[in-house]
Design an enzyme around this catalytic site. Structure first.
Site, PDB file in Angstrom:
ATOM      1  N   LYS A   1      43.222  -5.159 -21.180  1.00  0.00           N
ATOM      2  CA  LYS A   1      43.144  -3.715 -21.388  1.00  0.00           C
ATOM      3  C   LYS A   1      43.954  -3.230 -22.581  1.00  0.00           C
ATOM      4  O   LYS A   1      43.457  -2.473 -23.418  1.00  0.00           O
ATOM      5  CB  LYS A   1      43.632  -3.022 -20.109  1.00  0.00           C
ATOM      6  CG  LYS A   1      43.596  -1.566 -20.128  1.00  0.00           C
ATOM      7  CD  LYS A   1      44.919  -1.015 -19.678  1.00  0.00           C
ATOM      8  CE  LYS A   1      46.025  -1.495 -20.489  1.00  0.00           C
ATOM      9  NZ  LYS A   1      46.843  -0.850 -21.293  1.00  0.00           N
TER      10      LYS A   1
ATOM     11  N   GLN B   1      48.836   0.496 -11.838  1.00  0.00           N
ATOM     12  CA  GLN B   1      48.198  -0.708 -11.311  1.00  0.00           C
ATOM     13  C   GLN B   1      48.392  -0.830  -9.806  1.00  0.00           C
ATOM     14  O   GLN B   1      49.504  -0.677  -9.302  1.00  0.00           O
ATOM     15  CB  GLN B   1      48.803  -1.946 -11.978  1.00  0.00           C
ATOM     16  CG  GLN B   1      48.245  -2.249 -13.337  1.00  0.00           C
ATOM     17  CD  GLN B   1      46.794  -2.694 -13.286  1.00  0.00           C
ATOM     18  OE1 GLN B   1      45.984  -2.200 -14.041  1.00  0.00           O
ATOM     19  NE2 GLN B   1      46.457  -3.596 -12.412  1.00  0.00           N
TER      20      GLN B   1
ATOM     21  N   ASP C   1      41.667   6.488 -13.406  1.00  0.00           N
ATOM     22  CA  ASP C   1      41.159   5.619 -12.346  1.00  0.00           C
ATOM     23  C   ASP C   1      40.262   6.394 -11.377  1.00  0.00           C
ATOM     24  O   ASP C   1      39.504   5.800 -10.622  1.00  0.00           O
ATOM     25  CB  ASP C   1      42.336   5.047 -11.532  1.00  0.00           C
ATOM     26  CG  ASP C   1      42.671   3.608 -11.885  1.00  0.00           C
ATOM     27  OD1 ASP C   1      41.770   2.876 -12.313  1.00  0.00           O
ATOM     28  OD2 ASP C   1      43.847   3.233 -11.711  1.00  0.00           O
TER      29      ASP C   1
HETATM   30  N1  GUE Z   1      44.812   1.039 -10.717  1.00  0.00           N
HETATM   31  C1  GUE Z   1      44.045  -0.037 -10.794  1.00  0.00           C
HETATM   32  N2  GUE Z   1      42.791   0.067 -11.309  1.00  0.00           N
HETATM   33  C2  GUE Z   1      41.980  -1.027 -11.396  1.00  0.00           C
HETATM   34  O1  GUE Z   1      40.815  -0.918 -11.859  1.00  0.00           O
HETATM   35  C3  GUE Z   1      42.495  -2.304 -10.977  1.00  0.00           C
HETATM   36  C4  GUE Z   1      43.794  -2.349 -10.457  1.00  0.00           C
HETATM   37  N3  GUE Z   1      44.536  -1.208 -10.362  1.00  0.00           N
HETATM   38  N4  GUE Z   1      44.320  -3.526 -10.026  1.00  0.00           N
HETATM   39  C5  GUE Z   1      43.597  -4.784 -10.170  1.00  0.00           C
HETATM   40  C6  GUE Z   1      42.097  -4.596 -10.146  1.00  0.00           C
HETATM   41  C7  GUE Z   1      41.357  -5.771 -10.731  1.00  0.00           C
HETATM   42  N5  GUE Z   1      40.723  -5.292 -11.926  1.00  0.00           N
HETATM   43  C8  GUE Z   1      40.092  -6.089 -12.898  1.00  0.00           C
HETATM   44  C9  GUE Z   1      39.468  -5.560 -13.998  1.00  0.00           C
HETATM   45  C10 GUE Z   1      38.909  -6.363 -14.982  1.00  0.00           C
HETATM   46  C11 GUE Z   1      38.938  -7.736 -14.872  1.00  0.00           C
HETATM   47  C12 GUE Z   1      38.326  -8.581 -15.940  1.00  0.00           C
HETATM   48  O2  GUE Z   1      38.332  -8.241 -17.109  1.00  0.00           O
HETATM   49  N6  GUE Z   1      37.757  -9.745 -15.595  1.00  0.00           N
HETATM   50  C13 GUE Z   1      37.137 -10.703 -16.520  1.00  0.00           C
HETATM   51  C14 GUE Z   1      37.804 -12.070 -16.424  1.00  0.00           C
HETATM   52  C15 GUE Z   1      39.130 -12.157 -17.029  1.00  0.00           C
HETATM   53  C16 GUE Z   1      39.597 -13.623 -17.002  1.00  0.00           C
HETATM   54  O3  GUE Z   1      38.982 -14.431 -17.715  1.00  0.00           O
HETATM   55  O4  GUE Z   1      40.513 -13.937 -16.241  1.00  0.00           O
HETATM   56  C17 GUE Z   1      35.696 -10.938 -16.135  1.00  0.00           C
HETATM   57  O5  GUE Z   1      35.339 -10.691 -14.968  1.00  0.00           O
HETATM   58  O6  GUE Z   1      34.922 -11.395 -16.979  1.00  0.00           O
HETATM   59  C18 GUE Z   1      39.533  -8.292 -13.750  1.00  0.00           C
HETATM   60  C19 GUE Z   1      40.090  -7.478 -12.781  1.00  0.00           C
HETATM   61  C20 GUE Z   1      40.988  -3.949 -12.049  1.00  0.00           C
HETATM   62  N7  GUE Z   1      41.755  -3.483 -11.059  1.00  0.00           N
END
Ligand code: GUE
Ligand code: NDP
Length: 300
Positions: free
Chosen positions: A54, A98, A121
């Site tokens: 991010k 987060q 969010d």
């Molecule tokens: N206030 C808050 N808002 C959230 O939106 C929030 C949070 N807390 N806490 C954690 C979770 C989890 N989450 C993710 C978002 C993007 C990927 C992401 O970019 N994933 C990549 C993989 C990244 C890698 O390669 O490890 C993908 O799926 O391709 C992962 C997890 C948002 N969250």
């Protein structure tokens, strides 16, 4: 394999381009740079992946990124004081705390202390209520990203049977609201649902947001259905070497892709769209704060 793969990574890159173009206009025409503040308390593996991607993408889009990393034992009073400071800081247009927070902190209290106008969010009760009543709000990033991919792939969602597996405040419930807003017939399933397989098999749109690796096999998927896999699960991958991990979704991709009409992969599906939508929400919040026209096509 017969399903179309919905490329969330490529889609997210397009959304970020639109965001960057709008940011450039805001700077040129109004001298305003949108700013996003992210607050991370303690250490959580999922959150760290998210924060890393991010921060980089916020800067790449031309926006300001403010990161606040606090110790795991930070007091509620200190966290609330920081949020108060961010609420009044004119350079900050979006605030993200987060989740999950360490157990001694009351997440409802913390989230509801964020200025709803800066709640990128979309978790503040005020935004939840606005979404639930069909009014303009900040829409949670993950469900918004899922909705964008569904609309792009299917065109109209009207009248389709949508099943959302998972009822969390951050994914399942707002996802269901958005699908209802697009006139789907919505079922929300969860850990107490009877005969989950049968419920899933009725879905023209199946959204999995459970957090259980590959829980949904291909024979729970209706032939031709559109499958959105929100799950991000790290599992051991000894084939990659000792102590290595890989990411899998809540859907068993190989078997589901034989049956589905379209499916999002993990990684490269919902995850990248979540971050792109966070950037989009930050620009939207910045425009609203300055009474300027919002970017088109980047909100629900
Ligand atoms: N206030 C808050 N808002 C959230 O939106 C929030 C949070 N807390 N806490 C954690 C979770 C989890 N989450 C993710 C978002 C993007 C990927 C992401 O970019 N994933 C990549 C993989 C990244 C890698 O390669 O490890 C993908 O799926 O391709 C992962 C997890 C948002 N969250
Ligand atoms: N791609 C992205 O951007 C994001 C991905 N995620 C991922 O999505 C997944 C879900 O996250 P989140 O909503 O926060 O998770 P939560 O743990 O808050 O919620 C999980 C939901 O799944 C339900 N559930 C658990 N076990 C079963 C089961 N056996 N059968 C049916 N339902 C079950 C729970 O039901 P009950 O309520 O009855 O307990 C609950 O409603 C996780 O893998 C998370 O990492 C999350 C946010 C963003």
């Amino acid at each position: 394999m017969s399903a179309t793969i919905i490329d969330g990574k490529a889609f997210a890159a397009k959304v970020r381009e639109q965001v960057a173009a709008h940011v450039a206009r805001l700077k040129d025409e109004h001298g305003i740079t949108p700013g996003l503040a992210v607050v991370l308390v303690g250490e959580d593996p999922a959150s760290e992946v998210y924060v890393r991607n991010k921060g980089k993408q916020t800067l790449e889009a031309g926006m300001n990124s403010f990161e606040h990393k606090l110790a795991a034992d930070t007091s509620e009073a200190d966290l609330l004081a920081l949020i108060d400071q961010l609420n009044t800081d004119p350079a900050v247009h979006g605030i993200l705390v987060q989740l999950p927070l360490p157990g001694h902190l009351n997440s409802d209290l913390v989230i509801n202390s964020i200025d709803p106008a800066k709640d990128v969010d979309g978790f503040h009760i005020s935004n939840v209520g606005l979404l639930g009543t069909g009014q303009k709000s900040m829409v949670p990033c993950t469900p918004l990203g899922c909705l964008m991919m569904l609309r792009d792939h299917l065109g109209s969602l009207s009248g389709l049977n949508a099943v959302v597996v998972g009822r969390s405040n951050i994914v399942g419930k707002p996802m269901a609201q958005l699908l209802l807003g697009d006139s789907c017939t919505v079922t929300i399933a969860h850990s107490r649902t009877k005969d989950l397989a049968e419920v899933c098999r009725r879905a023209d749109i199946l959204v999995a947001a459970v957090g259980r690796p590959e829980m949904i096999p291909g024979d729970w998927v209706k032939p031709g259905a559109t499958v959105i896999d929100v799950g991000i699960n790290r599992i051991p991958a000894p084939e990659k070497g000792e102590g290595k991990h890989r990411l899998v979704g809540d859907v068993e991709f190989a078997s589901a892709a034989e049956v589905a009409g379209a499916i999002t992969p993990v990684p490269g599906g919902v995850g990248p769209m979540t971050i792109a939508c966070l950037l989009a929400n930050t620009v939207t919040a910045c425009c609203r704060a300055n009474a300027l026209p919002e970017p088109e096509g980047l909100t629900a």
